[in-house]
Design a protein around this motif. Structure first.
Motif, mmCIF file in Angstrom:
data_model
loop_
_atom_site.group_PDB
_atom_site.id
_atom_site.type_symbol
_atom_site.label_atom_id
_atom_site.label_comp_id
_atom_site.label_asym_id
_atom_site.label_seq_id
_atom_site.Cartn_x
_atom_site.Cartn_y
_atom_site.Cartn_z
ATOM 1 N N TYR A 158 25.922 50.262 66.033
ATOM 2 C CA TYR A 158 24.252 51.158 65.799
ATOM 3 C C TYR A 158 24.227 51.771 64.790
ATOM 4 O O TYR A 158 24.974 53.188 65.117
ATOM 5 C CB TYR A 158 23.451 51.507 66.786
ATOM 6 C CG TYR A 158 23.457 50.702 68.127
ATOM 7 C CD1 TYR A 158 22.011 50.075 68.096
ATOM 8 C CD2 TYR A 158 23.733 50.410 69.157
ATOM 9 C CE1 TYR A 158 22.115 48.703 68.763
ATOM 10 C CE2 TYR A 158 23.989 49.111 70.131
ATOM 11 C CZ TYR A 158 22.908 48.662 70.085
ATOM 12 O OH TYR A 158 22.464 47.893 70.509
ATOM 13 N N ASP A 209 22.704 52.993 71.998
ATOM 14 C CA ASP A 209 22.448 51.968 72.630
ATOM 15 C C ASP A 209 21.538 51.457 71.615
ATOM 16 O O ASP A 209 20.609 50.388 72.545
ATOM 17 C CB ASP A 209 21.895 52.288 74.329
ATOM 18 C CG ASP A 209 21.203 53.218 74.762
ATOM 19 O OD1 ASP A 209 20.522 53.704 73.477
ATOM 20 O OD2 ASP A 209 21.061 53.703 75.825
ATOM 21 N N ARG A 210 20.998 52.201 70.741
ATOM 22 C CA ARG A 210 19.603 51.408 70.184
ATOM 23 C C ARG A 210 19.724 51.557 68.975
ATOM 24 O O ARG A 210 20.688 52.644 68.115
ATOM 25 C CB ARG A 210 18.302 51.187 70.500
ATOM 26 C CG ARG A 210 17.904 52.790 70.117
ATOM 27 C CD ARG A 210 16.749 53.398 71.834
ATOM 28 N NE ARG A 210 17.014 54.410 71.975
ATOM 29 C CZ ARG A 210 16.183 55.243 70.884
ATOM 30 N NH1 ARG A 210 15.083 54.299 69.667
ATOM 31 N NH2 ARG A 210 16.064 56.416 71.060
#
Ligand code: FA5
Ligand code: MG
Length: 366
Positions: A278, A338-339
């Protein structure tokens, strides 16, 4: 047939434990935990610290040396004992051959314990300047700078008689001088000024042999081994008239110093800074500060608007104009663990930051 003959070209990642190990083979001492590391290829993952470091070192060699170093970073870590030991002249009774020190898949096949395992095959392949990067495996002690799987980069450079005669030196002296200059130059490129020292040592495959140590976290840390290649290796590989230097450096050790990574286990975590999945997004904000402005107050504002998405707030420019007004420019790095963040989301946060900076910190946006 042994696992070495069964090994595929490239990484061993496609081979499972079941395919590699004969059921109940008493000569296998590779645990499941180690098998899961095979084929992880941290050094080839874009944005992973090991891969960033690898590329910085590649550029250093490309700029320094007029002749290109051939680069190999996808050679299988599953090698024969011949490659890992015999061809680099490791004596039959050397401790590194023991089951206590090395991971054996079977009697004739190991997980390479150093990238030196590829020296002979590269030399026979006609390479005169080369870098081999890969994962290596050792049954070693446990602490913040040791791990059973780590990464090395091997470098080898050959010299011909014409090279050392042009320099007015003998071949071994020239190789040693060029080796030290090359590696000192590399350390300088990586760290700027850093405290370092050369230590005399022994390797079966070089003479003379040295280690380079760097001062890190209050201690001397060994980052590489190197030396003038034993002539017997060159003779065995069809290069009897040449001289060479070789080094093997520990990528984690250098990356720990370079990126301030306090523990070697972090290279294997799913922390997105290490998987690099990311990407960060950078936004700059410039304003005329007031007397009461402090950086901590700015950080509070950013935290309130962005929460944990704020990775770093960094002053990148400041100046004072003729009227005595001081301008600061800060760069904010946003990143989720996480994204992937969308532009829209970042812009909304940045707008909120700008509004609060102006409203709460009493500064004038530029
Ligand atoms: C070697 O592996 C030699 N093959 C290096 C060499 C190549 C010498 C060519 C001469 C010519 P050594 O075992 O010292 O040497 O390891 C080299 C580097 O790997 C060390 O300096 C250190 O940076 C790193 N290293 C060694 N063990 C570990 C470990 N358990 N965890 C992390 N890094 C390690
Ligand atoms: Mg050593």
């Amino acid at each position: 047939s042994t696992a070495a003959t069964a090994k595929s070209e490239g990484q061993g990642s496609t081979l499972t434990r079941e395919e590699l190990v004969r059921e109940g083979d008493p000569t296998n001492n590779v645990s499941d935990a180690i098998f899961t590391r095979l084929g992880m290829q941290l050094h080839n993952r874009p944005n992973h610290p090991l891969s960033i470091l690898k590329n910085v070192i590649y550029s250093y060699f490309d700029e320094r040396c007029p002749k290109m170093f051939n680069k190999f970073d996808n050679l299988s870590p599953i090698v024969s004992t011949k490659m890992n030991f015999d061809e680099v002249l490791v004596p039959a009774d050397h401790v590194s051959r023991s089951y206590n020190d090395t991971y054996y898949i079977d009697q004739e096949t190991v997980l390479r314990c150093h990238t030196s395992a590829h020296q002979a095959e590269m030399l026979r392949g006609g390479n005169t300047h080369f870098l081999v990067t890969g994962d290596v495996y050792r049954r070693d002690s446990i602490d913040a700078t040791h791990y059973p799987v780590f990464h090395q980069m091997e470098g080898v450079r050959l010299f011909t008689r014409a090279d050392w005669e042009a320099a007015g030196m003998d071949g071994i002296a020239m190789a040693e001088k060029d080796l030290k200059e090359t590696l000192e130059g590399l350390a300088q490129r990586l760290f700027g000024s850093v405290e370092m020292r050369w230590v005399d040592t022994y390797f079966p495959f070089t003479d003379p042999s040295f280690e380079l140590e760097i001062f890190f976290q209050g201690e001397w840390l060994e980052v590489l081994g190197c030396g003038v290649m034993e002539q017997q290796i060159l003779v065995n590989c069809g290069r009897p008239d040449d001289k060479a230097w070789a080094f093997g450096l520990g990528l984690e050790r250098l990356a720990m110093v370079l990126f301030d990574i306090p523990d070697i286990r972090l290279f294997w975590t799913d922390d997105e800074r290490f998987t690099g999945q990311y990407p960060p997004c950078f936004k700059d904000i410039s304003f005329w500060i007031s007397d009461s402005f402090t950086e901590n107050n700015l950080c509070e504002v950013v935290r309130a608007a962005a929460g944990d998405l704020a990775e770093e707030v960094k002053l990148i420019d400041e100046f004072t104009n003729k009227q005595g007004m001081t301008s600061h420019c800060y760069r904010i790095a946003y990143r989720s663990m996480d994204r992937s963040l969308t532009d829209e989301e970042i812009n909304r946060i940045q707008e909120a930051v700008r509004k609060d900076v102006e409203g709460k910190l009493k500064v004038t946006l530029r």
